[in-house]
Design a protein around this motif. Structure first.
Motif, PDB file in Angstrom:
ATOM      1  N   PRO A 135       0.839  -1.213   0.000  1.00 29.03           N
ATOM      2  CA  PRO A 135       0.000   0.000   0.000  1.00 29.03           C
ATOM      3  C   PRO A 135       0.866   1.251   0.000  1.00 29.03           C
ATOM      4  N   GLU A 136       0.389   2.271  -0.679  1.00 29.27           N
ATOM      5  CA  GLU A 136       1.162   3.513  -0.771  1.00 29.27           C
ATOM      6  C   GLU A 136       1.398   4.152   0.583  1.00 29.27           C
ATOM      7  N   ILE A 137       0.437   4.005   1.483  1.00 29.48           N
ATOM      8  CA  ILE A 137       0.602   4.618   2.793  1.00 29.48           C
ATOM      9  C   ILE A 137       1.748   3.958   3.547  1.00 29.48           C
ATOM     10  N   THR A 138       1.963   2.665   3.313  1.00 28.95           N
ATOM     11  CA  THR A 138       3.091   1.969   3.939  1.00 28.95           C
ATOM     12  C   THR A 138       4.410   2.495   3.395  1.00 28.95           C
ATOM     13  N   ILE A 139       4.465   2.697   2.085  1.00 26.03           N
ATOM     14  CA  ILE A 139       5.686   3.248   1.479  1.00 26.03           C
ATOM     15  C   ILE A 139       5.940   4.654   1.992  1.00 26.03           C
ATOM     16  N   GLY A 140       4.877   5.457   2.079  1.00 27.34           N
ATOM     17  CA  GLY A 140       5.037   6.831   2.549  1.00 27.34           C
ATOM     18  C   GLY A 140       5.538   6.905   3.978  1.00 27.34           C
ATOM     19  N   ILE A 141       4.951   6.117   4.868  1.00 29.64           N
ATOM     20  CA  ILE A 141       5.382   6.121   6.271  1.00 29.64           C
ATOM     21  C   ILE A 141       6.809   5.604   6.390  1.00 29.64           C
ATOM     22  N   SER A 142       7.140   4.549   5.624  1.00 31.33           N
ATOM     23  CA  SER A 142       8.502   3.996   5.672  1.00 31.33           C
ATOM     24  C   SER A 142       9.526   5.033   5.227  1.00 31.33           C
ATOM     25  N   LEU A 143       9.213   5.761   4.165  1.00 27.69           N
ATOM     26  CA  LEU A 143      10.134   6.801   3.700  1.00 27.69           C
ATOM     27  C   LEU A 143      10.270   7.926   4.713  1.00 27.69           C
ATOM     28  N   LEU A 144       9.156   8.295   5.354  1.00 29.38           N
ATOM     29  CA  LEU A 144       9.210   9.349   6.366  1.00 29.38           C
ATOM     30  C   LEU A 144      10.097   8.934   7.535  1.00 29.38           C
ATOM     31  N   VAL A 145       9.945   7.703   7.998  1.00 32.60           N
ATOM     32  CA  VAL A 145      10.785   7.203   9.097  1.00 32.60           C
ATOM     33  C   VAL A 145      12.245   7.155   8.666  1.00 32.60           C
ATOM     34  N   PHE A 146      12.485   6.704   7.432  1.00 36.97           N
ATOM     35  CA  PHE A 146      13.862   6.615   6.919  1.00 36.97           C
ATOM     36  C   PHE A 146      14.512   7.997   6.857  1.00 36.97           C
ATOM     37  N   PHE A 147      13.820   8.964   6.269  1.00 33.81           N
ATOM     38  CA  PHE A 147      14.382  10.315   6.151  1.00 33.81           C
ATOM     39  C   PHE A 147      14.609  10.938   7.527  1.00 33.81           C
ATOM     40  N   THR A 148      13.674  10.722   8.432  1.00 34.31           N
ATOM     41  CA  THR A 148      13.836  11.277   9.786  1.00 34.31           C
ATOM     42  C   THR A 148      15.068  10.695  10.467  1.00 34.31           C
ATOM     43  N   LEU A 149      15.269   9.390  10.330  1.00 34.62           N
ATOM     44  CA  LEU A 149      16.433   8.734  10.938  1.00 34.62           C
ATOM     45  C   LEU A 149      17.734   9.222  10.306  1.00 34.62           C
ATOM     46  N   VAL A 150      17.774   9.303   8.975  1.00 33.21           N
ATOM     47  CA  VAL A 150      18.989   9.753   8.290  1.00 33.21           C
ATOM     48  C   VAL A 150      19.291  11.206   8.621  1.00 33.21           C
TER      49      VAL A 150
END
Length: 292
Positions: A135-150
């Motif tokens: 689901p797109e919402i899963t991709i969006g949340i995963s990217l948000l968490v990734f960018f926040t961590l980086v």
């Protein structure tokens, strides 16, 4: 009535009922879109009331409500028109950059998966389908968490504070577009006769020359079709953009969503109609190129 006539009657009724079901299904899917297009020409600023035909909403989008003197009549301020143009520029910029990069990386990945055997090939193929089935919402949340961590790691190491913006949106669009490009180009590669490339090798061409003179011209329609598909997906994307965008990087779908929260006017219908038309033209061009 004989059994044969009864069977024929039942089949005729069943066939007509299937046509009715198909018509109802298509009406359920496309009738709201048709109504949206019709009401984009509504002279009233309220969608629920039809006051006649007008093109003022489309003029306000391209010319600015302030310059047309429609600010009070249509309820669109010139700043709103400027915001639409800014959002459109952001959408086109994001779509163009993400399409170019996703097309390059996706084509390279398709060549690697179709022409070479290497360790981890099956794992790469499995990962390739994740952006499509997830689901797109899963991709969006995963990217948000990734960018926040980086961003947090970069800030701790260098003291530089990074924020979400156009680059993060572009990266997010590249992530899900690479899969569509790879699958489209790989399907074309699978149809190519390997004898053509082998003949080029026999005539003395190296791998690089064979790619430019034989492989690339043959798969070019698929590459261009995949690029059009990626551009369409990027231009229309909302969910992934919503989670990866920042201040000053609002795209057209996000801008339309923001307009809906304040007032639903035919201007929104006009924007949606133009986006629908652009997407339809790109998809039809992509399908036509895939058949060539």
């Amino acid at each position: 009535m004989t059994k044969t006539k009864l069977d024929l009657l039942v089949r005729a009724i069943g066939k007509k009922w299937l046509w009715v079901q198909a018509a109802l299904a298509f009406a359920f899917l496309y009738l709201p879109i048709l109504i949206l297009i019709i009401y984009s020409f509504n002279a009233s600023r309220f969608n629920a009331v039809w006051r006649g035909f007008t093109l003022d909403w489309y003029r306000s989008l391209f010319g600015g409500a302030g310059t047309l003197g429609l600010g009070t009549q249509l309820g669109i301020a010139s700043s709103s028109s400027a915001g639409i143009l800014t959002a459109l520029n952001n959408s086109l910029l994001i779509a163009a950059i993400s399409t170019v990069l996703a097309t390059i990386f996706g084509t390279m990945l398709a060549l690697a998966l179709e022409r070479f055997h290497f360790p981890g090939r099956k794992a790469v193929e499995a990962l390739l389908f994740l952006p499509i089935i997830m689901p797109e919402i899963t991709i969006g949340i995963s990217l948000l968490v990734f960018f926040t961590l980086v961003f947090r790691i970069v800030e701790n190491l260098t003291g530089i504070r990074l924020n979400l913006g156009l680059p993060t949106v572009i990266i997010g669009h590249i992530v899900f577009n690479i899969s569509f490009v790879t699958i489209t180009v790989r399907a074309r590669l699978a149809e190519l006769d390997p004898i053509l490339e082998q003949a080029a090798f026999d005539l003395g061409a190296n791998e690089w020359r064979t790619f430019w003179r034989i492989t690339l011209p043959l798969i070019w329609p698929a590459i261009f079709s995949a690029a059009l598909l990626a551009f369409t997906l990027s231009l229309d994307d909302f969910v992934v953009t919503f989670f990866t965008t920042g201040v000053g990087s609002v795209t057209l779908p996000l801008f339309v969503y923001g307009m809906i929260k304040f007032a639903v006017t035919p201007a929104i219908n006009a924007i949606s109609t133009l986006m629908l038309l652009a997407s339809l033209l790109l998809v039809l061009s992509s399908l036509k190129l895939q058949k060539s």
